[in-house]
Write an enzyme that holds these catalytic residues in place. Sequence first.
Site, short mmCIF file in Angstrom:
data_model
loop_
_atom_site.label_atom_id
_atom_site.label_comp_id
_atom_site.label_asym_id
_atom_site.label_seq_id
_atom_site.Cartn_x
_atom_site.Cartn_y
_atom_site.Cartn_z
N SER A 50 0.85 -1.20 0.00
CA SER A 50 0.00 0.00 0.00
C SER A 50 0.88 1.23 0.00
O SER A 50 1.64 1.46 0.95
CB SER A 50 -0.89 0.01 1.24
OG SER A 50 -1.37 1.33 1.44
N HIS B 15 -1.03 -1.21 -4.48
CA HIS B 15 -2.32 -0.91 -3.82
C HIS B 15 -2.42 0.59 -3.56
O HIS B 15 -1.54 1.20 -2.93
CB HIS B 15 -2.39 -1.69 -2.51
CG HIS B 15 -3.70 -1.60 -1.81
ND1 HIS B 15 -4.79 -2.36 -2.16
CD2 HIS B 15 -4.11 -0.84 -0.76
CE1 HIS B 15 -5.81 -2.09 -1.35
NE2 HIS B 15 -5.42 -1.16 -0.50
N ASP C 7 -4.75 3.55 -1.94
CA ASP C 7 -5.84 3.81 -0.99
C ASP C 7 -6.43 5.20 -1.23
O ASP C 7 -5.78 6.21 -0.95
CB ASP C 7 -5.31 3.72 0.44
CG ASP C 7 -5.07 2.27 0.85
OD1 ASP C 7 -6.01 1.46 0.71
OD2 ASP C 7 -3.95 1.97 1.30
N MET D 30 -9.09 7.85 -0.13
CA MET D 30 -9.97 8.21 1.00
C MET D 30 -10.49 9.63 0.81
O MET D 30 -9.73 10.51 0.41
CB MET D 30 -9.18 8.14 2.31
CG MET D 30 -8.49 6.79 2.53
SD MET D 30 -7.70 6.72 4.13
CE MET D 30 -6.80 5.15 3.99
N HIS E 127 -8.31 0.87 -4.15
CA HIS E 127 -9.23 0.61 -3.04
C HIS E 127 -9.94 1.93 -2.70
O HIS E 127 -9.33 2.84 -2.15
CB HIS E 127 -8.40 0.08 -1.86
CG HIS E 127 -9.16 -0.10 -0.58
ND1 HIS E 127 -8.53 -0.34 0.63
CD2 HIS E 127 -10.49 -0.10 -0.31
CE1 HIS E 127 -9.43 -0.47 1.59
NE2 HIS E 127 -10.63 -0.31 1.05
N MET F 56 -12.28 4.21 -0.58
CA MET F 56 -12.91 4.39 0.74
C MET F 56 -13.59 5.75 0.68
O MET F 56 -13.09 6.74 1.23
CB MET F 56 -11.84 4.32 1.84
CG MET F 56 -11.35 2.91 2.12
SD MET F 56 -9.73 2.88 2.91
CE MET F 56 -8.68 2.96 1.46
N MET G 2 -11.24 -6.27 5.06
CA MET G 2 -10.44 -5.37 5.89
C MET G 2 -10.11 -6.06 7.21
O MET G 2 -10.98 -6.61 7.88
CB MET G 2 -11.23 -4.08 6.19
CG MET G 2 -11.45 -3.17 5.00
SD MET G 2 -9.96 -2.73 4.09
CE MET G 2 -8.97 -1.90 5.33
N ASP H 96 -6.47 -6.81 3.90
CA ASP H 96 -5.82 -5.49 3.98
C ASP H 96 -5.84 -4.96 5.41
O ASP H 96 -6.92 -4.76 5.98
CB ASP H 96 -6.59 -4.54 3.04
CG ASP H 96 -6.00 -3.14 2.97
OD1 ASP H 96 -4.97 -2.88 3.60
OD2 ASP H 96 -6.61 -2.32 2.26
#
Length: 214
Positions: A6, A31, A33, A35, A64, A66, A135, A173
């Site tokens: 990540s 990966h 992330d 957000m 990913h 979020m 998760m 993850d």
Amino acid sequence: MLVAPSILSADFGHLAEDVKAICNNGCDLVHVDVMDGHFVPNLTIGPVVVSAVAKVATKPLDIHLMVQNNSFFVDLFAPFKPRYISFHIEEEKHPHRLIQKIRSLGIQPALVLNPHTPPEAIEFLLADVDMVLLMSVNPGFGGQKFISSVITKAKRLKLLIEQHNPNCLIEVDGGVNDGNILELKEAGVDIVVAGSYVFGHKEGYQKAISSLQV
Ligand code: DX5
Ligand code: ZN
């Protein structure tokens, strides 16, 4: 076991170098992330930064989300041609529609479950996705402690996958390291995400990544 470091734990002052380094040191996926400060209490990267990452990454991107407005973010990130876009089932009223949209863009759709969400919540979506991301921390931050109930959950999910879509992969993850990798493998997990473990490893990325490829 495939490994997706990540980049949340990378050095953002030298992000391109870090992305090149994990790719040159054996990672399987990169990966990313995303957000939005609403679905999770943190704000990370948008399309400007992902565009820079996509230019230097020599391994496929694993995005990913979020976020609250999944469909909007799918449109933002689709141009970078990630292998996967995963979205949280807790935040999507029309998951079938979004799965179809992601696939129609030539991207493999994946579902994400928070630590408290049971695998049965997605039983009737399994036939349509290529991966489920479990998760093992509450989403929002790197460097948190592994929630070990994910092991039981992965085993239960594996049974559902065998029933509905044996090709569907399981990714885990959060808080993954060399101390829990074997039980994850044994539970049927195919891909692990690791942020602080890979980027903080004293002996370098190659050692860290290969120690998870069990
Ligand atoms: C958390 C993110 C993770 C996180 C993993 O919300 O989805 O990908 O960066 O970091 P570690 O491996 O440090 O728990
Ligand atoms: Zn993640």
